[in-house]
Design an enzyme around this catalytic site. Structure first.
Site, PDB file in Angstrom:
ATOM      1  CB  CYS A 168      -0.933  -0.021   1.207  1.00 26.93           C
ATOM      2  SG  CYS A 168      -2.089  -1.413   1.210  1.00 26.93           S
ATOM      3  CG  ASN A 185       0.169   3.626   6.496  1.00 26.52           C
ATOM      4  OD1 ASN A 185      -0.769   3.412   5.732  1.00 26.52           O
ATOM      5  ND2 ASN A 185       0.855   2.629   7.049  1.00 26.52           N
ATOM      6  CB  ALA A 219     -11.488  -4.454   5.235  1.00 26.02           C
TER       7      ALA A 219
END
Length: 302
Positions: A183, A214, A300
């Site tokens: 990601c 992040n 998720a």
């Protein structure tokens, strides 16, 4: 008020008001149902990381797990999930492959991709001082082979004004062997106006869970790298290709952006650490972190 909250809340509002629902998703909830997301494209968050640490105060962001994961990826350059668990963090458990790794992703990419460097005084001194890792190799032609982290550290001393100081986790030939394509996939380090600036590229950012984690994590990395390479800390910029919220997060996020915003905390980093590989959790202190409480969100799995 915390700049992280101000920019974060603006993106959440944009997604809720203008975002589009995906028409197909690979993500699922733990009960097996699809985890649909609403998203906007090409968002940016930019902070003066030398003045204020960008961490949310409208909710509690964990202070240790993001740094433990950071060390697992950037210091250990590991892809072994048990090593991360041994460090006290379980965020990669859902993506663990049968061989116990996350495949050829994250730390594996930083450890396994090399640049060739001719022997020179700066390089040899860094090796002698223990500033580089034990992953430094030498080939038959006499070149030193530096992995992505060691090459970053070397270049920020040998040629810090270069516009080519980047790391990348997005290797096309290895994507099929990754448990999850990265990601956060690229960093670009630039010395400009006598300060070290960092650009972080993110292909896909879960704004409920991933983004706060992040942003705090890479702001700490920025400060650590700047310290050991002898540079002042400048701006940190996050370029987010796809910023999204999952369906089961929406109501909680609506409440979160209405919560009080506090002043950003102070971060103290042990100034005596000279090698990036010597940093530990104890060397990073977050002082006076005021927040509006914990908000629990389901993960998720993609």
């Amino acid at each position: 008020m915390s700049q992280a909250d101000i920019q974060y809340n603006a993106i959440i509002k944009d997604i809720l008001e203008n975002g589009k629902w995906d028409k197909g998703t690979m993500a699922k909830w733990s009960d097996g149902t699809p985890a649909h997301a609403k998203s906007v494209l090409n968002k940016q968050m930019k902070f003066d990381n030398g003045k204020e640490i960008p961490i949310l105060t409208s909710k509690r962001v964990p202070l240790k797990d993001p740094i433990i994961e950071l060390f697992w990826i950037w210091q250990k350059k590991s892809n072994v999930v048990q090593e991360l668990r041994d460090m006290g963090c379980t965020v990669w458990d859902e993506w663990e492959l049968p061989d116990g790794t996350v495949g050829k992703s994250y730390g594996w990419q930083l450890r396994s991709k090399f640049r060739k460097v001719k022997p020179n005084d700066t390089l040899l001194q860094m090796i002698d001082n223990g500033e580089l890792s034990d992953n430094v190799k030498q080939n038959a032609e006499g070149f030193y082979l530096l992995d992505q982290v060691d090459y970053l550290l070397y270049m920020l001393k040998a040629n810090p004004y270069s516009r080519r100081i980047k790391t990348t986790l997005w290797c096309v030939e290895d994507l099929d062997d990754m448990a999850l394509p990265p990601c956060v996939y690229e960093t670009h380090w630039q010395l400009w106006d006598d300060k070290l600036h960092l650009t972080v590229s993110i292909r896909s950012n879960d704004m409920g869970l991933g983004n706060p984690y992040n942003v705090y994590q890479y702001s700490i990395l920025h400060r650590l790298i700047a310290q050991v390479t002898g540079h002042k800390v400048g701006t940190i910029c996050f370029n987010i290709d796809n910023a999204h919220v999952y369906d089961r997060h929406i109501e909680a996020l609506k409440e979160q952006i209405q919560k009080p915003i506090h002043d950003a905390p102070e971060v103290q980093i042990n100034p005596n650490v000279k090698s990036f590989y010597d940093f530990t959790l104890d060397d990073i202190k977050v002082i006076n972190y005021k927040h509006s409480g914990t908000i629990r969100l389901e993960v998720a799995i993609s």
